[in-house]
Design a protein around this motif. Structure first.
Motif, PDB file in Angstrom:
ATOM      1  N   GLN A 147       0.652  14.933  -8.412  1.00 28.53           N
ATOM      2  CA  GLN A 147      -0.132  14.899  -6.994  1.00 28.53           C
ATOM      3  C   GLN A 147       0.226  15.939  -6.425  1.00 28.53           C
ATOM      4  O   GLN A 147      -0.220  16.417  -5.080  1.00 28.53           O
ATOM      5  CB  GLN A 147       0.120  13.737  -6.618  1.00 28.53           C
ATOM      6  CG  GLN A 147      -0.697  12.583  -7.413  1.00 28.53           C
ATOM      7  CD  GLN A 147      -0.424  11.117  -6.977  1.00 28.53           C
ATOM      8  OE1 GLN A 147       0.762  10.685  -6.475  1.00 28.53           O
ATOM      9  NE2 GLN A 147      -1.613  10.518  -6.504  1.00 28.53           N
ATOM     10  N   SER A 201      -3.027   5.154   0.557  1.00 29.85           N
ATOM     11  CA  SER A 201      -4.387   5.471   0.264  1.00 29.85           C
ATOM     12  C   SER A 201      -5.139   5.565   1.345  1.00 29.85           C
ATOM     13  O   SER A 201      -5.076   4.583   2.283  1.00 29.85           O
ATOM     14  CB  SER A 201      -4.948   4.631  -0.955  1.00 29.85           C
ATOM     15  OG  SER A 201      -4.995   3.395  -0.207  1.00 29.85           O
ATOM     16  N   PHE A 202      -6.126   6.376   1.536  1.00 31.69           N
ATOM     17  CA  PHE A 202      -7.115   6.217   2.446  1.00 31.69           C
ATOM     18  C   PHE A 202      -7.748   4.995   2.892  1.00 31.69           C
ATOM     19  O   PHE A 202      -7.829   4.601   3.764  1.00 31.69           O
ATOM     20  CB  PHE A 202      -8.284   7.489   2.526  1.00 31.69           C
ATOM     21  CG  PHE A 202      -9.182   7.638   3.639  1.00 31.69           C
ATOM     22  CD1 PHE A 202      -8.732   8.377   4.502  1.00 31.69           C
ATOM     23  CD2 PHE A 202     -10.427   7.193   3.558  1.00 31.69           C
ATOM     24  CE1 PHE A 202      -9.230   8.518   5.905  1.00 31.69           C
ATOM     25  CE2 PHE A 202     -11.250   7.289   4.839  1.00 31.69           C
ATOM     26  CZ  PHE A 202     -10.620   7.748   5.925  1.00 31.69           C
ATOM     27  N   SER A 203      -7.966   4.526   1.745  1.00 33.87           N
ATOM     28  CA  SER A 203      -8.599   3.273   2.070  1.00 33.87           C
ATOM     29  C   SER A 203      -7.787   1.914   2.715  1.00 33.87           C
ATOM     30  O   SER A 203      -8.537   0.891   3.231  1.00 33.87           O
ATOM     31  CB  SER A 203      -9.059   2.406   0.489  1.00 33.87           C
ATOM     32  OG  SER A 203      -8.205   2.374  -0.176  1.00 33.87           O
ATOM     33  N   SER A 204      -6.673   2.246   2.666  1.00 30.02           N
ATOM     34  CA  SER A 204      -5.679   1.413   3.273  1.00 30.02           C
ATOM     35  C   SER A 204      -5.363   1.572   4.750  1.00 30.02           C
ATOM     36  O   SER A 204      -4.540   0.733   5.266  1.00 30.02           O
ATOM     37  CB  SER A 204      -4.529   1.171   2.500  1.00 30.02           C
ATOM     38  OG  SER A 204      -3.734   2.003   2.201  1.00 30.02           O
ATOM     39  N   THR A 248       3.215   4.070  -1.050  1.00 36.10           N
ATOM     40  CA  THR A 248       3.846   4.463  -2.579  1.00 36.10           C
ATOM     41  C   THR A 248       4.376   5.928  -2.535  1.00 36.10           C
ATOM     42  O   THR A 248       4.491   6.591  -1.270  1.00 36.10           O
ATOM     43  CB  THR A 248       2.230   4.423  -3.393  1.00 36.10           C
ATOM     44  OG1 THR A 248       3.094   5.010  -4.827  1.00 36.10           O
ATOM     45  CG2 THR A 248       1.515   5.468  -3.269  1.00 36.10           C
ATOM     46  N   ILE A 289      -3.346  16.198  -4.627  1.00 38.06           N
ATOM     47  CA  ILE A 289      -4.122  15.394  -3.675  1.00 38.06           C
ATOM     48  C   ILE A 289      -4.489  16.607  -2.491  1.00 38.06           C
ATOM     49  O   ILE A 289      -3.903  17.456  -2.134  1.00 38.06           O
ATOM     50  CB  ILE A 289      -3.286  14.273  -2.924  1.00 38.06           C
ATOM     51  CG1 ILE A 289      -2.049  14.446  -2.317  1.00 38.06           C
ATOM     52  CG2 ILE A 289      -3.078  13.285  -4.069  1.00 38.06           C
ATOM     53  CD1 ILE A 289      -1.434  13.360  -1.418  1.00 38.06           C
ATOM     54  N   LEU A 319       4.288   9.803  -4.226  1.00 42.43           N
ATOM     55  CA  LEU A 319       3.506  10.554  -5.126  1.00 42.43           C
ATOM     56  C   LEU A 319       4.195  10.982  -6.194  1.00 42.43           C
ATOM     57  O   LEU A 319       5.296  11.148  -6.358  1.00 42.43           O
ATOM     58  CB  LEU A 319       3.027  11.845  -4.209  1.00 42.43           C
ATOM     59  CG  LEU A 319       2.322  11.718  -2.778  1.00 42.43           C
ATOM     60  CD1 LEU A 319       2.331  12.903  -1.984  1.00 42.43           C
ATOM     61  CD2 LEU A 319       0.992  10.949  -3.214  1.00 42.43           C
ATOM     62  N   ASN A 370       0.765  -1.265  -0.029  1.00 40.73           N
ATOM     63  CA  ASN A 370       0.141   0.051  -0.049  1.00 40.73           C
ATOM     64  C   ASN A 370       1.055   1.440   0.002  1.00 40.73           C
ATOM     65  O   ASN A 370       0.318   2.443  -0.267  1.00 40.73           O
ATOM     66  CB  ASN A 370      -0.982  -0.038   1.270  1.00 40.73           C
ATOM     67  CG  ASN A 370      -1.840  -1.215   1.038  1.00 40.73           C
ATOM     68  OD1 ASN A 370      -2.274  -1.609   0.361  1.00 40.73           O
ATOM     69  ND2 ASN A 370      -2.571  -1.593   2.169  1.00 40.73           N
TER      70      ASN A 370
END
Length: 194
Positions: free
Chosen positions: A11, A96-99, A5, A18, A7, A3
């Motif tokens: 970005q 990422s926010f989802s992770s 990374t 972002i 930028l 997860n």
């Protein structure tokens, strides 16, 4: 970790910034640990923070300029480039926010900063230098053998100016706090060691 990374230039600086960069800006601070490892210290600061903690450094993006150079965000928060061999900057990893719930932390839960941004401490690495008084106390304890080693070591890919291998630093515990012993690796932009 899959997860994690870096930028892209876009970005950080382009029209597709972002949200966190829009909120906090593109500049990034540099830690004492990074400076001691040879990181370039600037005279620029994060907005409204002229303390030592507010000093900025450049950081790599995952964008390149098609000439084997990496795109960076410089100490002023502007677009620039550097050779991929230059090693006195930093990294600004992102998730990422989802992770966010699957990130292994250092025992700390996700925190919300004063500005509303969620912050996660991913693992642990030394950050700040001890005060001059504490450095003297730690050095005395180190030389007398009254400081205890922990099971942790910290390895960096920064090399001393006159060496060609990564450095590993032993962690010590003293009065319930963790420390490492490091000798500064200060080189100027022309690679002259001090």
């Amino acid at each position: 970790m899959s997860n994690l990374t870096f930028l892209t230039e876009e970005q950080c600086l382009g029209k597709n910034k972002i949200d966190i960069i829009k909120k906090r800006g593109a500049k990034a601070t540099i830690t004492d640990f990074a400076i001691l490892l040879g990181g370039h210290v600037s005279n620029y600061h994060i907005d409204n923070d002229d303390s030592l903690d507010g000093r900025t450094a450049y950081y790599w993006t995952k964008s390149d300029d098609s000439a084997n150079d990496v795109r960076i965000v410089d100490v002023r928060g502007n677009r620039d480039w550097l050779s991929v061999n230059t090693r006195d900057g930093g990294a600004r990893p992102a998730f990422s926010f989802s992770s966010i719930s699957s990130i292994p932390t250092n025992g700390e839960s996700v925190k919300r900063a004063k500005d509303g941004v969620l912050e996660v401490e991913y693992g642990y690495y030394p950050q700040k230098a001890a005060s001059k008084k504490m450095q003297e106390e730690l050095e005395k304890a180190y030389k007398s053998g009254s400081i205890s080693k922990t099971k942790n070591r910290y390895t960096t890919d920064f090399v001393k100016c006159d060496e060609e291998k990564p450095q590993s630093y032993q962690e010590y515990e003293y009065n319930g706090k963790r420390y490492i012993r490091i000798e500064a690796n200060l080189c100027d932009r022309n690679e002259n060691c001090t």
